[in-house]
Design a protein around this motif. Structure first.
Motif, PDB file in Angstrom:
ATOM      1  N   UNK A   1       0.824  -1.217   0.000  1.00  0.00           N
ATOM      2  CA  UNK A   1       0.000   0.000   0.000  1.00  0.00           C
ATOM      3  C   UNK A   1       0.853   1.259   0.000  1.00  0.00           C
ATOM      4  N   UNK A   2       2.146   1.059   0.006  1.00  0.00           N
ATOM      5  CA  UNK A   2       3.032   2.214   0.051  1.00  0.00           C
ATOM      6  C   UNK A   2       2.834   3.131  -1.168  1.00  0.00           C
ATOM      7  N   UNK A   3       2.590   2.514  -2.336  1.00  0.00           N
ATOM      8  CA  UNK A   3       2.439   3.295  -3.568  1.00  0.00           C
ATOM      9  C   UNK A   3       1.236   4.232  -3.507  1.00  0.00           C
ATOM     10  N   UNK A   4       0.193   3.753  -2.797  1.00  0.00           N
ATOM     11  CA  UNK A   4      -1.020   4.557  -2.674  1.00  0.00           C
ATOM     12  C   UNK A   4      -0.706   5.852  -1.924  1.00  0.00           C
ATOM     13  N   UNK A   5       0.124   5.690  -0.899  1.00  0.00           N
ATOM     14  CA  UNK A   5       0.494   6.856  -0.108  1.00  0.00           C
ATOM     15  C   UNK A   5       1.265   7.858  -0.975  1.00  0.00           C
ATOM     16  N   UNK A   6       2.132   7.353  -1.829  1.00  0.00           N
ATOM     17  CA  UNK A   6       2.926   8.237  -2.693  1.00  0.00           C
ATOM     18  C   UNK A   6       2.043   8.965  -3.694  1.00  0.00           C
ATOM     19  N   UNK A   7       1.047   8.227  -4.209  1.00  0.00           N
ATOM     20  CA  UNK A   7       0.118   8.898  -5.134  1.00  0.00           C
ATOM     21  C   UNK A   7      -0.618  10.019  -4.411  1.00  0.00           C
ATOM     22  N   UNK A   8      -1.054   9.699  -3.185  1.00  0.00           N
ATOM     23  CA  UNK A   8      -1.752  10.708  -2.366  1.00  0.00           C
ATOM     24  C   UNK A   8      -0.882  11.937  -2.176  1.00  0.00           C
ATOM     25  N   UNK A   9       0.360  11.725  -1.818  1.00  0.00           N
ATOM     26  CA  UNK A   9       1.279  12.851  -1.596  1.00  0.00           C
ATOM     27  C   UNK A   9       1.476  13.625  -2.901  1.00  0.00           C
ATOM     28  N   UNK A  10       1.598  12.869  -4.006  1.00  0.00           N
ATOM     29  CA  UNK A  10       1.792  13.490  -5.331  1.00  0.00           C
ATOM     30  C   UNK A  10       0.627  14.406  -5.675  1.00  0.00           C
ATOM     31  N   UNK A  11      -0.608  13.891  -5.521  1.00  0.00           N
ATOM     32  CA  UNK A  11      -1.795  14.683  -5.843  1.00  0.00           C
ATOM     33  C   UNK A  11      -1.837  15.944  -4.983  1.00  0.00           C
ATOM     34  N   UNK A  12      -1.550  15.768  -3.708  1.00  0.00           N
ATOM     35  CA  UNK A  12      -1.547  16.893  -2.775  1.00  0.00           C
ATOM     36  C   UNK A  12      -0.539  17.951  -3.198  1.00  0.00           C
ATOM     37  N   UNK A  13       0.658  17.474  -3.587  1.00  0.00           N
ATOM     38  CA  UNK A  13       1.718  18.397  -3.998  1.00  0.00           C
ATOM     39  C   UNK A  13       1.280  19.202  -5.220  1.00  0.00           C
TER      40      UNK A  13
END
Lengths: 148, 196
Positions: A1-13
């Motif tokens: 699930x780590x990738x999901x977190x990165x996508x979340x951070x990416x969208x936020x950024x």
């Protein structure tokens, strides 16, 4: 699930980044001599109806709401305003040919009479822009005096 | 239909309210009526040069009119696009210098109406409003450029809450594009535009 977190951070950024790109470009403190209210010497009560219900999208000066600072909402508004001004710009009305002025007056009269303008979607958010029966009649009657 | 009813009721109410305040109202209303009657009865003639320069505009305007007569909003939208293109392609520089400014203004306004008719596929009443406004521009254009055929300006006094509306046709037979099948026969020839 780590990738999901990165996508979340990416969208936020990206969303945060978007906030630094300015919108709110349609602002002007000058009322041009070509402005509808000057060109026709519009009476005060009609002037205030126009200012509240029409000028935000149909002139060179928008009174932006706070959420226009939030992107991409602000861009949507900006796009909407540009389209509105393309169809009718009260700030440049005096520069229109007589033919175009008369044509626009006729369109304004029928749009307001039919309740097509101000846009129902717009008045849903901006309650103050709704035209009461009285102000609608006042506006239409006034526009009719200009329309030969 | 509901909208029409509401407008009708509003019109009646406001008329009633006026009548209460203004006893001379009867005078006004008969005056308005006779003015309207005159408007629909006058028949005038205008002669234009024989010319093909506006043929594409006339063709597509008439196709648009026929689509509205047939209550076909989709076809009106596509004819609107063709008419828009015809305005774009119209060669103003081939016209007399003294008329170029006027023609430029006519085309600027007319093109916008055609564009709105295309954008409003599905909203035939709005298409008709722009079509009605467009008629004046096309007529004024043809009077300057000349025409390849005789045209008739037809007036229906009932359009737009009895303010009336007009259009151009290549035939004097009445087929109303402003109402379509709802009132196909409303109208009478107001002006004959005849090729010299």
């Amino acid at each position: 699930m780590k990738w999901l977190r990165w996508i979340g951070i990416g969208v936020l950024a990206v969303l945060v980044g978007l906030q630094f790109i300015p919108a709110r470009t349609n602002q002007s403190t000058i009322v041009l001599p070509t402005d509808f209210v000057k060109a026709y010497n519009v009476p005060e009560d009609v002037k205030s109806i126009l200012a509240v219900s029409c000028y935000n999208c149909h002139s060179n000066n928008t009174n932006y709401p706070w959420y226009s600072r939030v992107q991409p909402v602000g861009w949507y508004l900006e796009n909407h305003i540009n389209k509105g001004k393309e169809d009718l710009n009260f700030s440049e009305f005096g520069d229109y040919s007589v033919r175009k002025q008369q044509s626009k007056l006729k369109s304004m009269i029928s749009q307001v009479e039919d309740g097509e303008m101000p846009l129902p979607f717009y008045t849903f958010i901006h309650r103050e822009a709704r035209l009461s029966e009285n102000s609608k009649k006042r506006l239409v009657d006034y526009l009719k005096t200009l329309n030969e | 239909m509901k909208k029409t009813m509401i407008m009708l009721v509003l019109a009646l109410v406001s008329w009633g309210a006026n009548a209460q305040h203004d006893h001379s109202n009867m005078g006004h209303s008969t005056e308005g009526h006779s003015k309207m009657a005159n408007k629909s009865m006058e028949q005038s003639n205008v002669e234009v040069e024989r010319s093909k320069s506006a043929s594409a505009i006339i063709d597509n305007y008439l196709a648009l009119k026929d689509a509205l007569v047939a209550d076909n909003s989709k076809k009106a939208a596509s004819s609107g696009q063709m008419l828009f293109d015809a305005f774009e392609e119209f060669d103003i520089s081939a016209q007399p210098k003294s008329q170029q400014k006027e023609l430029g203004e006519i085309i600027e306004v007319a093109r916008e109406h055609a564009e709105h008719i295309t954008e409003n596929n599905g909203n035939i009443e709005h298409q008709r409003e722009h079509f009605e406004l467009l008629g004046t521009d096309v007529k004024d254009l043809v009077i300057i450029t000349g025409s390849d055929r005789n045209l008739y300006q037809i007036f229906c006094p009932m359009y737009n809450n009895n303010e009336g509306g007009s259009w151009l046709s290549a035939s004097s037979e009445i087929k109303n594009p402003l109402f379509g099948s709802k009132m196909l026969k409303c109208g009478s020839v107001q002006q004959n535009i005849t090729v010299k």
